[in-house]
Design an enzyme around this catalytic site. Structure first.
Site, PDB file in Angstrom:
ATOM      1  N   ASP A 117      -0.510  -7.627   1.199  1.00 24.33           N
ATOM      2  CA  ASP A 117       0.059  -6.282   1.321  1.00 24.33           C
ATOM      3  C   ASP A 117       1.583  -6.304   1.396  1.00 24.33           C
ATOM      4  O   ASP A 117       2.189  -5.525   2.129  1.00 24.33           O
ATOM      5  CB  ASP A 117      -0.510  -5.555   2.542  1.00 24.33           C
ATOM      6  CG  ASP A 117      -0.289  -4.040   2.457  1.00 24.33           C
ATOM      7  OD1 ASP A 117      -0.131  -3.532   1.336  1.00 24.33           O
ATOM      8  OD2 ASP A 117      -0.255  -3.388   3.521  1.00 24.33           O
ATOM      9  N   SER A 139       4.706   2.437   7.895  1.00 25.79           N
ATOM     10  CA  SER A 139       4.331   1.297   7.064  1.00 25.79           C
ATOM     11  C   SER A 139       5.526   0.774   6.279  1.00 25.79           C
ATOM     12  O   SER A 139       6.228   1.539   5.609  1.00 25.79           O
ATOM     13  CB  SER A 139       3.218   1.684   6.090  1.00 25.79           C
ATOM     14  OG  SER A 139       2.015   1.927   6.767  1.00 25.79           O
ATOM     15  N   HIS A 189       0.814  -1.218   0.000  1.00 20.14           N
ATOM     16  CA  HIS A 189       0.000   0.000   0.000  1.00 20.14           C
ATOM     17  C   HIS A 189       0.853   1.276   0.000  1.00 20.14           C
ATOM     18  O   HIS A 189       0.357   2.354  -0.311  1.00 20.14           O
ATOM     19  CB  HIS A 189      -0.998   0.001   1.173  1.00 20.14           C
ATOM     20  CG  HIS A 189      -0.397   0.262   2.522  1.00 20.14           C
ATOM     21  ND1 HIS A 189      -0.157  -0.739   3.441  1.00 20.14           N
ATOM     22  CD2 HIS A 189      -0.001   1.404   3.129  1.00 20.14           C
ATOM     23  CE1 HIS A 189       0.350  -0.226   4.540  1.00 20.14           C
ATOM     24  NE2 HIS A 189       0.455   1.076   4.374  1.00 20.14           N
TER      25      HIS A 189
END
Length: 378
Positions: free
Chosen positions: A144, A222, A112
């Site tokens: 992901d 992230s 992402h």
């Protein structure tokens, strides 16, 4: 003069406080005078230095871990392609970690972070300030995970740990670029394992098995590594549970065993193998049905049919069996079981606990590769 209980207690408390103040004030006053003397003050600082040195010998391990891991952490700037630049979910910054596989160097991160960008719009900044462009990109939407091939001299790949050996309560450090603040480190513990059924983004992350941590994770973390006290990467920071959009002590990381397995399959085969069991499940399985068949509460997944020549048929799983555990993990519902099977390594022999006609039994299934149905020709 009579006092009610409330007034009596108030008066008594006031008297006690006054006596304590009279008794303590001289002691405090003397202590302050002693610390004000130049010699005493220097002695106090010297004693404090000794105590800190003693503590540093134990807690200095954090600084050593940071020094070892930091050269392997990458800051990611991913400019969205023009058609995505107005979207709220188009992230432009994140983190990653350097890994080495079959003699080549790669950057492992979350899909992402880069999903709205491409190689020409992605900048990878190393700890020494060098900026690189990825040579090739692989992605897996369902987990992901994304991996990028890079080429440069003197890269420092991270040491990969074993996420299956992590226990709840173990201390971990989270590395990354929260709110674009590069080279940030936070500390916490593993709060839980096996978290799934989380509502993430656009619902693309189908196969979930997260480590939960209270180490502060914020937007920009992230893709960054979650590290144990041995300096080994045991997770890849992915998401937070927050009402405010910032850290509230609940962060989630993909176990590194899963991320690395996905990475290797993407590099070697260009695709990810999904596990296949060969059962159809009862989506209307409810508490009343569970109690009717003899369970004390609603748990597990009820089998409604078996695919011929499948792992389930070979293990003699039967219609109306209720699968309670898969590979040692208690099954919440049918979706949970599907999640576990799909992300199980193909070729593994997995124990399953079943509830059949009021009895518990254990069977072993050899997970095979899920074959995507052929498209219909019109």
């Amino acid at each position: 003069m009579l006092l009610c209980a409330k007034h009596f207690c108030t008066a008594l408390l006031a008297g006690i406080v006054l006596m304590c103040w009279v008794a303590v004030t001289p002691a405090i006053s003397q202590q302050l005078q002693e610390l004000s003397a130049p010699g005493s003050r220097e002695q106090a600082f010297a004693e404090l230095d000794r105590d800190v040195d003693s503590l540093d010998a134990q807690l200095g391990i954090y600084k050593r871990v940071v020094r070892l891991v930091s050269p392997s952490v990458v800051h990611v700037e991913a400019t969205p392609r023009p058609q995505y630049r107005l979207r709220r979910d188009a992230e432009e910054a994140g983190s990653a970690v350097l890994v080495r596989y079959r003699g080549a160097d790669y950057v492992l991160t979350n899909r992402h972070v880069i999903k709205h960008s491409d190689a020409s719009l992605i900048s990878l900044e190393l700890s020494d300030g060098r900026q690189l462009r990825p040579k090739k990109i692989w992605e897996d939407r369902e987990t992901d995970v994304a991996v990028m091939l890079i080429e440069a001299e003197n890269l420092v790949p991270a040491r990969i740990g074993n996420s299956e050996q992590m226990e709840i309560g173990e201390i971990v450090l989270a590395f990354g670029s929260p709110f674009n603040l590069q080279r940030s480190v936070t500390r916490g513990i593993i709060s839980a394992k096996g978290r799934s059924n989380l509502d993430l983004g656009e619902g693309e992350v189908m196969y979930q098995n997260f480590l939960q941590t209270d180490a502060a994770i914020n937007p920009g973390n992230s893709g960054g590594p979650l590290v144990n006290l041995r300096g080994e990467v045991i997770g890849m920071n992915t998401a937070i549970a927050s009402n405010s959009g910032g850290n509230e002590g609940i962060g989630f990381s993909i176990p590194i065993n899963i991320a690395v397995r996905i990475m290797r399959q993407l590099i070697d085969a260009g695709e990810v193998e999904r596990g296949f069991l060969g059962v159809a499940l009862d989506r209307s399985f409810d508490d009343a049905t569970a109690r009717r068949v003899g369970l004390t509460r609603l748990t597990g997944a009820r089998v409604t049919s078996i695919t011929n020549a499948s792992p389930a048929s070979e293990a003699d799983i039967q219609t109306d069996d209720i699968i309670l555990r898969f590979d040692g993990m208690l099954i919440d519902n049918d979706e949970h079981l599907i999640n576990l099977v799909k992300r199980t390594e193909v070729g593994r022999k997995v124990p399953m606990e079943l509830f059949r006609s009021g009895q518990m039994l254990t069977v072993y299934v050899n997970i095979v590769k899920w074959k995507t149905p052929e498209p219909t020709v019109r």
